[in-house]
Design a protein around this motif. Structure first.
Motif, PDB file in Angstrom:
ATOM      1  N   THR A  95       0.837  -1.197   0.000  1.00  0.00           N
ATOM      2  CA  THR A  95       0.000   0.000   0.000  1.00  0.00           C
ATOM      3  C   THR A  95       0.873   1.248   0.000  1.00  0.00           C
ATOM      4  N   LYS A  96       0.264   2.376  -0.338  1.00  0.00           N
ATOM      5  CA  LYS A  96       0.987   3.655  -0.302  1.00  0.00           C
ATOM      6  C   LYS A  96       1.499   3.913   1.117  1.00  0.00           C
ATOM      7  N   GLU A  97       0.640   3.674   2.120  1.00  0.00           N
ATOM      8  CA  GLU A  97       1.029   3.875   3.516  1.00  0.00           C
ATOM      9  C   GLU A  97       2.113   2.881   3.931  1.00  0.00           C
ATOM     10  N   GLY A  98       2.022   1.659   3.411  1.00  0.00           N
ATOM     11  CA  GLY A  98       3.041   0.652   3.703  1.00  0.00           C
ATOM     12  C   GLY A  98       4.403   1.056   3.177  1.00  0.00           C
ATOM     13  N   ARG A  99       4.432   1.561   1.947  1.00  0.00           N
ATOM     14  CA  ARG A  99       5.693   2.026   1.357  1.00  0.00           C
ATOM     15  C   ARG A  99       6.260   3.207   2.149  1.00  0.00           C
ATOM     16  N   GLU A 100       5.385   4.144   2.523  1.00  0.00           N
ATOM     17  CA  GLU A 100       5.830   5.295   3.317  1.00  0.00           C
ATOM     18  C   GLU A 100       6.381   4.844   4.666  1.00  0.00           C
ATOM     19  N   PHE A 101       5.726   3.850   5.285  1.00  0.00           N
ATOM     20  CA  PHE A 101       6.174   3.303   6.553  1.00  0.00           C
ATOM     21  C   PHE A 101       7.569   2.702   6.406  1.00  0.00           C
ATOM     22  N   LEU A 102       7.783   1.909   5.376  1.00  0.00           N
ATOM     23  CA  LEU A 102       9.100   1.296   5.138  1.00  0.00           C
ATOM     24  C   LEU A 102      10.160   2.356   4.857  1.00  0.00           C
ATOM     25  N   ASP A 103       9.816   3.364   4.055  1.00  0.00           N
ATOM     26  CA  ASP A 103      10.769   4.435   3.757  1.00  0.00           C
ATOM     27  C   ASP A 103      11.143   5.216   5.017  1.00  0.00           C
ATOM     28  N   ARG A 104      10.140   5.465   5.860  1.00  0.00           N
ATOM     29  CA  ARG A 104      10.362   6.263   7.078  1.00  0.00           C
ATOM     30  C   ARG A 104      11.141   5.490   8.141  1.00  0.00           C
ATOM     31  N   THR A 105      10.898   4.188   8.266  1.00  0.00           N
ATOM     32  CA  THR A 105      11.492   3.417   9.359  1.00  0.00           C
ATOM     33  C   THR A 105      12.763   2.666   8.965  1.00  0.00           C
ATOM     34  N   SER A 106      12.968   2.395   7.699  1.00  0.00           N
ATOM     35  CA  SER A 106      14.156   1.667   7.195  1.00  0.00           C
ATOM     36  C   SER A 106      14.475   0.424   8.034  1.00  0.00           C
ATOM     37  N   PRO A 107      13.522  -0.491   8.171  1.00  0.00           N
ATOM     38  CA  PRO A 107      13.769  -1.668   9.015  1.00  0.00           C
ATOM     39  C   PRO A 107      14.543  -2.766   8.283  1.00  0.00           C
ATOM     40  N   ASP A 108      15.121  -3.660   9.068  1.00  0.00           N
ATOM     41  CA  ASP A 108      15.704  -4.881   8.516  1.00  0.00           C
ATOM     42  C   ASP A 108      14.589  -5.887   8.226  1.00  0.00           C
ATOM     43  N   ILE A 109      13.579  -5.873   9.105  1.00  0.00           N
ATOM     44  CA  ILE A 109      12.439  -6.781   8.996  1.00  0.00           C
ATOM     45  C   ILE A 109      11.170  -5.961   9.216  1.00  0.00           C
ATOM     46  N   CYS A 110      10.141  -6.216   8.418  1.00  0.00           N
ATOM     47  CA  CYS A 110       8.828  -5.611   8.639  1.00  0.00           C
ATOM     48  C   CYS A 110       7.831  -6.738   8.850  1.00  0.00           C
ATOM     49  N   VAL A 111       7.191  -6.747  10.020  1.00  0.00           N
ATOM     50  CA  VAL A 111       6.178  -7.741  10.361  1.00  0.00           C
ATOM     51  C   VAL A 111       4.817  -7.079  10.215  1.00  0.00           C
ATOM     52  N   PHE A 112       3.906  -7.754   9.524  1.00  0.00           N
ATOM     53  CA  PHE A 112       2.577  -7.190   9.302  1.00  0.00           C
ATOM     54  C   PHE A 112       1.536  -8.294   9.243  1.00  0.00           C
ATOM     55  N   GLY A 113       0.277  -7.906   9.191  1.00  0.00           N
ATOM     56  CA  GLY A 113      -0.835  -8.850   9.108  1.00  0.00           C
ATOM     57  C   GLY A 113      -1.825  -8.391   8.063  1.00  0.00           C
ATOM     58  N   HIS A 114      -3.105  -8.410   8.421  1.00  0.00           N
ATOM     59  CA  HIS A 114      -4.230  -7.876   7.669  1.00  0.00           C
ATOM     60  C   HIS A 114      -4.727  -8.773   6.538  1.00  0.00           C
ATOM     61  N   THR A 115      -3.867  -9.279   5.696  1.00  0.00           N
ATOM     62  CA  THR A 115      -4.317 -10.046   4.523  1.00  0.00           C
ATOM     63  C   THR A 115      -4.669 -11.492   4.860  1.00  0.00           C
ATOM     64  N   HIS A 116      -4.239 -11.966   6.026  1.00  0.00           N
ATOM     65  CA  HIS A 116      -4.419 -13.353   6.460  1.00  0.00           C
ATOM     66  C   HIS A 116      -3.599 -14.324   5.614  1.00  0.00           C
ATOM     67  N   GLN A 117      -2.774 -13.813   4.733  1.00  0.00           N
ATOM     68  CA  GLN A 117      -1.964 -14.645   3.845  1.00  0.00           C
ATOM     69  C   GLN A 117      -0.508 -14.615   4.277  1.00  0.00           C
ATOM     70  N   PRO A 118       0.096 -15.782   4.504  1.00  0.00           N
ATOM     71  CA  PRO A 118       1.509 -15.801   4.868  1.00  0.00           C
ATOM     72  C   PRO A 118       2.351 -15.191   3.748  1.00  0.00           C
ATOM     73  N   ARG A 119       3.377 -14.449   4.152  1.00  0.00           N
ATOM     74  CA  ARG A 119       4.262 -13.817   3.177  1.00  0.00           C
ATOM     75  C   ARG A 119       5.656 -13.789   3.757  1.00  0.00           C
ATOM     76  N   ASN A 120       6.631 -14.042   2.923  1.00  0.00           N
ATOM     77  CA  ASN A 120       8.030 -14.049   3.332  1.00  0.00           C
ATOM     78  C   ASN A 120       8.850 -13.697   2.093  1.00  0.00           C
ATOM     79  N   GLU A 121       9.145 -12.415   1.936  1.00  0.00           N
ATOM     80  CA  GLU A 121       9.863 -11.986   0.745  1.00  0.00           C
ATOM     81  C   GLU A 121      10.685 -10.733   1.033  1.00  0.00           C
ATOM     82  N   TRP A 122      11.651 -10.517   0.200  1.00  0.00           N
ATOM     83  CA  TRP A 122      12.512  -9.345   0.346  1.00  0.00           C
ATOM     84  C   TRP A 122      11.985  -8.201  -0.494  1.00  0.00           C
ATOM     85  N   PHE A 123      12.012  -7.015   0.085  1.00  0.00           N
ATOM     86  CA  PHE A 123      11.698  -5.771  -0.604  1.00  0.00           C
ATOM     87  C   PHE A 123      12.921  -4.889  -0.394  1.00  0.00           C
ATOM     88  N   GLY A 124      13.818  -4.878  -1.367  1.00  0.00           N
ATOM     89  CA  GLY A 124      15.099  -4.210  -1.171  1.00  0.00           C
ATOM     90  C   GLY A 124      15.873  -4.928  -0.087  1.00  0.00           C
TER      91      GLY A 124
END
Length: 170
Positions: A95-124
């Motif tokens: 999401t737009k907010e998700g991208r802004e969150f990642l840009d603002r926080t610059s984490p090594d790992i981002c843990v999230f939910g909402h979709t109920h779908q397991p996900r494990n992938e690299w974004f940069g």
């Protein structure tokens, strides 16, 4: 980044008020638990706290202000910066907010939910990890939790709650 020791993290989201007793066994050897929102009932957090320290954020069904929990959080465990936010993906896309969150926080790992779908992938340079939903079965998706291990290397795992094989946890 050289971690000081092996650390095990139990990860869950979207419990929607259900605490599955299997979680107690799966997370029995974790050092920390992350709940990425849509908790449903405060008793879920209390039961998790009986296992290990908990970091939790509110989800859209928790009522962000009413829950008393922040919408997002940042913790550092074993030298890794971990960002937690309930909604990062929606409709299969960041999401737009998700991208802004990642840009603002610059984490090594981002843990999230909402979709109920397991996900494990690299974004940069950021590992995006959704443990799936640990609550009541919805959308024909399996009920799941996740684990993250930080040591000499970073490893993750998704564990089905209904598989009957709790040895797949830690």
């Amino acid at each position: 980044m050289t971690p000081s020791r092996l650390i095990r993290i139990g990860v869950l989201a979207d419990t929607h008020g259900l605490f599955d007793p299997t979680i107690t066994k799966l997370f029995s050897r974790v050092d920390h638990i992350i709940h990425a929102g849509d908790i449903g009932k405060r008793s879920v957090i209390e039961q998790l706290k009986a296992i290990a320290p908990v970091t939790a954020v509110s989800g859209n069904v928790d009522g962000y202000e009413e829950s008393g929990l922040a919408r997002e959080g940042i913790i550092t465990l074993n030298g890794f910066r971990i960002a937690i936010r309930h909604v990062v993906f929606e409709g299969g896309k960041l999401t737009k907010e998700g991208r802004e969150f990642l840009d603002r926080t610059s984490p090594d790992i981002c843990v999230f939910g909402h979709t109920h779908q397991p996900r494990n992938e690299w974004f940069g340079n950021t590992l995006l990890f959704n443990p799936g939903a640990a609550g009541p079965t919805r959308f024909t998706l399996p009920r799941m939790v996740g684990t993250i291990t930080i040591g000499a290397r970073l490893s993750t795992k998704h564990v089905r709650l209904d598989s009957g094989d709790i040895t797949r946890g830690f």
